[in-house]
Scaffold this active site. Structure first.
Site, mmCIF file in Angstrom:
data_model
loop_
_atom_site.group_PDB
_atom_site.id
_atom_site.type_symbol
_atom_site.label_atom_id
_atom_site.label_comp_id
_atom_site.label_asym_id
_atom_site.label_seq_id
_atom_site.Cartn_x
_atom_site.Cartn_y
_atom_site.Cartn_z
ATOM 1 N N GLU A 38 7.139 0.542 5.562
ATOM 2 C CA GLU A 38 6.521 -0.488 6.381
ATOM 3 C C GLU A 38 6.698 -1.818 5.657
ATOM 4 O O GLU A 38 6.402 -1.918 4.464
ATOM 5 C CB GLU A 38 5.027 -0.166 6.552
ATOM 6 C CG GLU A 38 4.257 -1.182 7.371
ATOM 7 C CD GLU A 38 2.788 -0.819 7.505
ATOM 8 O OE1 GLU A 38 2.300 0.044 6.740
ATOM 9 O OE2 GLU A 38 2.123 -1.424 8.363
ATOM 10 N N HIS A 80 3.636 6.977 4.234
ATOM 11 C CA HIS A 80 4.593 5.874 4.138
ATOM 12 C C HIS A 80 4.252 4.959 2.974
ATOM 13 O O HIS A 80 3.163 5.035 2.411
ATOM 14 C CB HIS A 80 4.679 5.069 5.439
ATOM 15 C CG HIS A 80 3.430 4.320 5.820
ATOM 16 N ND1 HIS A 80 2.407 4.858 6.576
ATOM 17 C CD2 HIS A 80 3.037 3.046 5.550
ATOM 18 C CE1 HIS A 80 1.460 3.955 6.760
ATOM 19 N NE2 HIS A 80 1.807 2.851 6.150
ATOM 20 N N HIS A 102 0.825 -1.205 0.000
ATOM 21 C CA HIS A 102 0.000 0.000 0.000
ATOM 22 C C HIS A 102 0.856 1.250 0.000
ATOM 23 O O HIS A 102 2.010 1.242 0.407
ATOM 24 C CB HIS A 102 -0.966 0.023 1.192
ATOM 25 C CG HIS A 102 -0.310 -0.008 2.545
ATOM 26 N ND1 HIS A 102 0.072 -1.186 3.142
ATOM 27 C CD2 HIS A 102 0.025 0.980 3.404
ATOM 28 C CE1 HIS A 102 0.611 -0.904 4.325
ATOM 29 N NE2 HIS A 102 0.603 0.399 4.512
ATOM 30 N N GLN A 120 -3.951 3.530 0.958
ATOM 31 C CA GLN A 120 -4.405 3.531 2.343
ATOM 32 C C GLN A 120 -4.559 4.981 2.785
ATOM 33 O O GLN A 120 -3.570 5.710 2.871
ATOM 34 C CB GLN A 120 -3.372 2.812 3.223
ATOM 35 C CG GLN A 120 -3.720 2.773 4.699
ATOM 36 C CD GLN A 120 -2.596 2.149 5.512
ATOM 37 O OE1 GLN A 120 -1.512 2.709 5.601
ATOM 38 N NE2 GLN A 120 -2.833 0.996 6.076
ATOM 39 N N GLU A 179 -8.242 4.044 9.246
ATOM 40 C CA GLU A 179 -7.743 3.898 7.886
ATOM 41 C C GLU A 179 -8.799 3.287 6.981
ATOM 42 O O GLU A 179 -9.699 2.591 7.434
ATOM 43 C CB GLU A 179 -6.479 3.032 7.865
ATOM 44 C CG GLU A 179 -6.729 1.592 8.313
ATOM 45 C CD GLU A 179 -5.483 0.717 8.145
ATOM 46 O OE1 GLU A 179 -4.450 1.080 8.714
ATOM 47 O OE2 GLU A 179 -5.566 -0.301 7.456
#
Ligand code: CO
Length: 140
Positions: A131, A81, A10, A57, A46
């Site tokens: 992530e 991110h 994502h 996301q 989210e």
């Protein structure tokens, strides 16, 4: 060596108004929300909108001391991110540490939709928070 990154899981975008952001993606692009979740431990709500085998996301804070609240206060809305899908979060995290990298999560931990995740510090990953996402096939 094998590439540990198997997919963009994502791209996470911090927004002030989650419902407004969802409505924009739905009305302009016909995107659909596949999953919504409040992650209390991270202080975020989210929504995941599917794009091929990946997601956008949309993230918004649920409390003032959430890291995403601080991000919005400092930088405003925008890219927060990038989540890379990996087969084994622990292995990928170890690879970062073995290379001398700085991590936010010393050990893999539960993420949203049943994933196992760990964050790498942006100082290590060239300015972008990343992530590592192990998709356990639970949430969708
Ligand atoms: Co994420």
């Amino acid at each position: 060596m094998d590439n540990l990154l198997t997919e963009i899981d994502h791209v996470a975008i911090a927004v002030n108004d989650l419902d407004a952001a969802i409505a924009w993606y739905e009305s302009v692009f016909g995107a659909t929300v596949e999953h919504r979740e409040v992650v209390d431990s991270d202080g975020v709500a989210e929504a995941l909108l599917r794009v091929a085998d990946s997601y956008v996301q949309l993230l918004t804070p649920t409390r003032d001391d959430s890291p995403v609240a601080k991000y919005l206060a400092n930088k405003g809305e925008g890219l927060h991110h990038v989540g890379y899908r990996v087969a084994d979060c622990a292995v990928a995290l170890e690879a970062v540490k073995a290379a001398g990298g700085r991590v936010i999560d010393e050990f893999p931990r539960p993420g949203s939709r049943g994933t196992t995740v760990a964050f790498v510090h942006p100082k290590t990953s060239f300015g972008t928070l990343i992530e590592l996402v192990q998709d356990n096939g639970v949430g969708h």
